[in-house]
Motif scaffolding. Structure first.
Motif, short mmCIF file in Angstrom:
data_model
loop_
_atom_site.label_atom_id
_atom_site.label_comp_id
_atom_site.label_asym_id
_atom_site.label_seq_id
_atom_site.Cartn_x
_atom_site.Cartn_y
_atom_site.Cartn_z
N GLY A 231 1.16 -1.33 -0.17
CA GLY A 231 0.40 -0.18 -0.27
C GLY A 231 1.01 1.27 0.35
N ILE A 232 1.82 1.48 0.46
CA ILE A 232 2.92 1.96 1.02
C ILE A 232 3.74 2.24 0.01
CG2 ILE A 232 4.31 3.51 1.84
CD1 ILE A 232 3.86 2.10 4.57
N MET A 233 3.71 1.81 -1.01
CA MET A 233 4.18 1.70 -2.18
C MET A 233 2.85 2.09 -3.41
SD MET A 233 4.56 -0.66 -6.07
CE MET A 233 4.19 -1.84 -5.29
N ALA A 234 2.31 1.73 -3.60
CA ALA A 234 0.90 2.47 -4.78
C ALA A 234 0.99 3.43 -4.12
CB ALA A 234 -0.11 1.62 -3.96
N LEU A 235 1.19 3.94 -2.34
CA LEU A 235 1.16 5.37 -2.37
C LEU A 235 2.00 6.24 -3.50
CD1 LEU A 235 0.17 6.96 1.09
CD2 LEU A 235 2.30 8.18 0.13
N LEU A 236 3.63 6.05 -3.16
CA LEU A 236 4.65 6.59 -3.30
C LEU A 236 4.64 6.36 -5.05
CD1 LEU A 236 7.32 5.14 -1.12
CD2 LEU A 236 6.19 7.53 -1.06
N TYR A 237 3.58 5.02 -5.66
CA TYR A 237 3.82 5.68 -7.13
C TYR A 237 2.57 6.72 -7.79
CZ TYR A 237 1.37 3.64 -11.51
OH TYR A 237 0.54 4.02 -12.68
N ASN A 238 1.06 6.05 -6.73
CA ASN A 238 0.67 7.38 -7.25
C ASN A 238 0.80 8.89 -7.57
OD1 ASN A 238 -2.53 6.12 -7.86
ND2 ASN A 238 -1.14 5.10 -6.37
N TRP A 239 1.78 8.60 -6.21
CA TRP A 239 2.10 10.61 -6.25
C TRP A 239 2.97 10.99 -7.44
CZ3 TRP A 239 2.67 13.07 -1.11
CH2 TRP A 239 2.78 14.76 -0.94
N GLY A 240 3.74 10.48 -7.56
CA GLY A 240 3.98 10.81 -8.91
C GLY A 240 3.15 10.74 -10.02
N PHE A 241 2.92 10.05 -10.45
CA PHE A 241 1.52 9.06 -11.27
C PHE A 241 0.67 11.39 -11.10
CE2 PHE A 241 -2.78 7.30 -12.67
CZ PHE A 241 -2.42 7.43 -13.94
N PHE A 242 0.14 11.33 -10.16
CA PHE A 242 -1.10 12.03 -10.32
C PHE A 242 -0.60 13.69 -10.02
CE2 PHE A 242 -4.12 8.70 -8.89
CZ PHE A 242 -5.49 8.98 -9.61
N THR A 243 1.10 13.75 -9.32
CA THR A 243 1.54 14.97 -9.81
C THR A 243 2.10 15.28 -11.64
OG1 THR A 243 3.09 14.57 -8.36
CG2 THR A 243 3.56 16.03 -9.53
N MET A 244 2.41 13.78 -12.53
CA MET A 244 1.91 14.37 -13.76
C MET A 244 0.89 14.35 -14.18
SD MET A 244 3.40 11.46 -16.81
CE MET A 244 1.34 10.95 -16.62
N LEU A 245 -0.25 14.03 -13.91
CA LEU A 245 -1.59 14.59 -14.52
C LEU A 245 -2.39 15.52 -14.35
CD1 LEU A 245 -4.09 10.93 -14.09
CD2 LEU A 245 -3.19 11.49 -16.01
N GLY A 246 -1.72 16.56 -12.86
CA GLY A 246 -2.53 17.67 -12.92
C GLY A 246 -1.05 19.01 -12.97
N TYR A 247 0.04 17.86 -13.64
CA TYR A 247 0.97 19.70 -14.28
C TYR A 247 1.08 19.69 -15.05
CZ TYR A 247 0.19 22.42 -9.24
OH TYR A 247 0.18 22.81 -8.68
N ALA A 248 1.83 18.38 -16.07
CA ALA A 248 2.11 17.70 -16.92
C ALA A 248 1.63 18.81 -18.64
CB ALA A 248 2.30 16.56 -17.77
N PRO A 249 0.11 19.26 -17.91
CA PRO A 249 -0.79 19.99 -19.10
C PRO A 249 -0.07 21.61 -19.38
CG PRO A 249 -1.95 18.58 -18.25
CD PRO A 249 -0.84 18.28 -17.52
N TYR A 250 0.12 22.19 -18.02
CA TYR A 250 0.33 23.47 -18.04
C TYR A 250 1.93 23.73 -19.24
CZ TYR A 250 -2.32 23.85 -14.48
OH TYR A 250 -3.54 23.71 -13.94
N PRO A 251 3.24 22.89 -19.50
CA PRO A 251 4.13 23.06 -20.27
C PRO A 251 3.97 22.64 -21.62
CG PRO A 251 4.80 21.26 -18.91
CD PRO A 251 3.06 21.59 -17.88
N MET A 252 2.94 21.94 -21.64
CA MET A 252 2.84 21.42 -23.46
C MET A 252 2.77 22.82 -24.37
SD MET A 252 0.69 17.84 -22.62
CE MET A 252 1.76 16.48 -21.91
N LYS A 253 2.08 24.28 -23.56
CA LYS A 253 1.48 24.67 -24.55
C LYS A 253 0.48 25.00 -24.92
CE LYS A 253 5.08 27.45 -22.90
NZ LYS A 253 4.37 28.13 -21.52
N LEU A 254 -0.67 23.70 -24.81
CA LEU A 254 -2.14 23.55 -26.25
C LEU A 254 -3.43 23.37 -25.96
CD1 LEU A 254 -0.44 19.69 -26.24
CD2 LEU A 254 0.35 21.31 -28.39
N SER A 255 -3.80 23.14 -26.90
CA SER A 255 -5.11 24.09 -27.19
C SER A 255 -5.66 22.74 -26.81
CB SER A 255 -5.68 23.95 -28.41
OG SER A 255 -5.67 22.95 -28.88
#
Length: 587
Positions: A231-255
């Motif tokens: 469960g802790i391993m999954a917590l750490l994995y999801n931390w990275g995963f949702f960081t990407m989902l939440g912030y990756a759209p901004y530097p892409m500069k796309l419509s």
């Protein structure tokens, strides 16, 4: 999976097809299709919102860190609710839980689309998260329980819904978001309302468990080292995963439309690698080694995003590539949890869901604070670090996971993988094993195996594989322990009445049909079986490609002879040539 339902035999509740004719996995009752449609919309959820994140920030004059809270509120409420959905479902029934979950999603998705403030969206997404928890905790179980064409076909349909939802969600979100940022929210509300009506009309009431689940059972389950570690391993994995989902759209500069296309490519890789690639890598290398390599790969991808955050092309390519790693990780992390779990599957799922959604919920909030205080690359570097940190956490439970995969005793009790039924087999005489399920050809298969045992002077052992199916991040027992025991006992009673001595075993397996075949091969090696006898399966090539082949996995890994038995023909050993011949006919 053989049995309850496997290649060696037809699944529970699955009518046998005419000889040589495969049963279509898509021949299912309306109830299954209704829930599958709702699953498609549910799986669209996260991807549907991603393309509109920059538009939300611009239209509502919000910062990226404020917009990221719509992930945090949704996931944190989902996490907390996961602790109670097992109790709620066991008390009020699976259908009622499913209906309430759908209704809550409809209401709060519509409210999110109608508000004029970012705080309003964040708040209504919290309510959406409650509905999501109720839905995801019961949807797979309802599909399996409602499937009259066999649970294997229902699992394939669920996998299809997963792939369609993950892939189409961003595309639809991009199209609707190009019209208005409100479009995706109202789109979910309308589609889920259709699914709600279909569920009310077509899904029958399902029996409640014999005893309700305690509301504190998931927290108590986390006292077990194996479940807590995974469960802790999954917590750490999801931390990275949702960081990407939440912030990756901004530097892409796309419509919004272009972002939808990017995340559609990402979603296609998530679905494909989750369903098709992850089980095959696990079979070849083992769960833990694949997860080590996969987490390291995700860490590298996130570091690339962080280092190249000023280059939209770099971010776009890295995000799409990450879909392959995420698909593998979602499936194998869930399998790891179920393998080491010492508690019932619903309780384990709730405890695991609590930890992984907590990680996903906290990550966007912390990432926003870091981005505001420093720059946009820092949250991605932190996400990369959490992926890498998950490796030693997983390694601390490596021994438990390896023992669970090999079904060997360990220092911590786990759910039994082998249960004896009836009198034991004489330890000094190699047995003939017959793998059986609950279908109309099972008796003929057992009788044919009994003749092999009689002619070779060997005891007969009737084996039934009780499977836990895993689809991406969901897991479900496809039958109860009592049902599995009843299937074996019925054969033993019939054999005893005919004067044939036999014993029975129930094996448990986590994963696809191929994993069940390997579990039976390990058992055959442990008891030094003389022969393993299997029957024909109604599963066609599509089902085998999607969910693995029990017979092929058994034949490739068994140390003894594997024979195909048929009441009307002489049993024959399965060789590479005969396996190739049988694959085309649905074995």
């Amino acid at each position: 999976m053989t049995t309850p339902h496997g290649e060696a035999s037809a699944p529970r509740g699955e009518a046998s097809a005419p000889r040589g004719e495969a049963v279509s996995p898509f021949k299912q009752p309306k109830a299954v299709w209704a829930v599958a449609f709702a699953c498609v919309i549910s799986f669209m959820g996260i991807g549907l919102v991603d393309p509109i994140l920059p538009a939300l920030a611009e239209s509502l004059h919000a910062t990226p860190s404020q917009v990221s809270l719509l992930f945090s509120s949704y996931l944190i409420v989902t996490a907390v609710a996961m602790l109670f959905v097992g109790w709620f479902s066991s008390r009020f029934g699976a259908k009622r839980t499913l209906v309430i979950g759908l209704a809550v999603i409809v209401v709060f998705a519509a409210l999110a689309g109608s508000t004029d403030s970012i705080n309003g969206i964040v708040g209504f997404r919290a309510g959406w998260g409650l509905g999501n928890a109720l839905f995801i905790a019961t949807s797979l179980a309802v599909i399996v329980a409602s499937a009259s064409g066999g649970f294997a076909g229902a699992i394939i349909l669920y996998e299809t819904a997963l792939g369609l939802g993950i892939a189409v969600g961003p595309l639809l979100g991009g199209e609707l978001g190009a019209i208005s940022w409100r479009g995706p929210f109202f789109g979910v509300a309308v589609l889920m309302a259709v699914a709600l009506v279909a569920t009310l009309v077509f899904v029958p009431s399902l029996p409640k468990p014999a005893r309700p689940t305690s509301p504190v059972a998931p927290l108590r389950a986390l006292r077990h080292r194996g479940l807590l570690t995974m469960g802790i391993m999954a917590l750490l994995y999801n931390w990275g995963f949702f960081t990407m989902l939440g912030y990756a759209p901004y530097p892409m500069k796309l419509s919004a439309h272009q972002l939808g296309l990017v995340f559609t490519g990402w979603g296609l890789l998530v679905a494909a690698f989750s369903v098709f690639v992850a089980p095959r890598l696990q079979a070849r290398y083992g769960t833990a080694p694949v997860l080590y390599a996969n987490l390291l790969g995700l860490g590298i991808v996130m570091a690339v995003i962080a280092a190249g955050v000023a280059s939209p092309t770099t971010v776009i390519v890295a995000v799409v590539v990450s879909g392959a790693f995420i698909g593998i990780n979602n499936t194998l992390t869930t399998q790891a949890v179920m393998l080491v779990s010492p508690v019932e599957r619903p309780v384990a799922s709730s405890a695991y869901g609590f930890l992984r959604f907590i990680g996903g919920g906290l990550a966007p909030y912390v990432a926003g604070k870091l981005a505001d205080a420093t720059d946009l690359s820092v949250p991605f570097y932190v996400g990369a670090a959490t992926f890498v940190l998950a490796i030693p956490v997983l390694a601390s439970g490596h021994g438990l996971l390896r023992k669970a995969e090999q079904h060997t005793p360990g220092p911590e009790p786990v759910e039994p993988s082998l249960t004896a039924v009836g009198a034991p087999v004489p330890a000094d005489v190699p047995p003939v094993i017959v793998a059986v399920g609950a279908h109309d050809r099972a008796e003929a298969i057992v009788d044919a195996a009994a003749r092999i045992a009689r002619d070779s002077g060997s005891p007969l052992e009737v084996v039934h594989v009780q499977q836990t199916a895993v689809v991406e991040e969901q897991a479900v027992d496809v039958e109860s322990s009592d049902g599995a025991k009843a299937a074996v006992t019925a054969h033993l009673d019939r054999l005893a009445a005919a004067g044939v001595a036999a014993s029975g075993r129930i094996l448990t397996s986590v994963g696809d049909h191929a994993a069940a075949g390997r579990a039976l091969a390990r058992h055959a090696a442990d008891v030094h079986a003389r022969v393993v006898a299997v029957g024909r399966s109604p599963r066609g090539p599509v089902a085998q490609f999607t969910d693995g082949s029990f017979t092929t996995a058994l034949a490739h890994t068994a140390e003894c002879t594997v024979v195909l038995v048929d009441a009307e023909h002489t049993p024959r050993p399965l060789t590479e040539d005969s396996l190739a011949e049988l694959r085309g006919s649905g074995i």
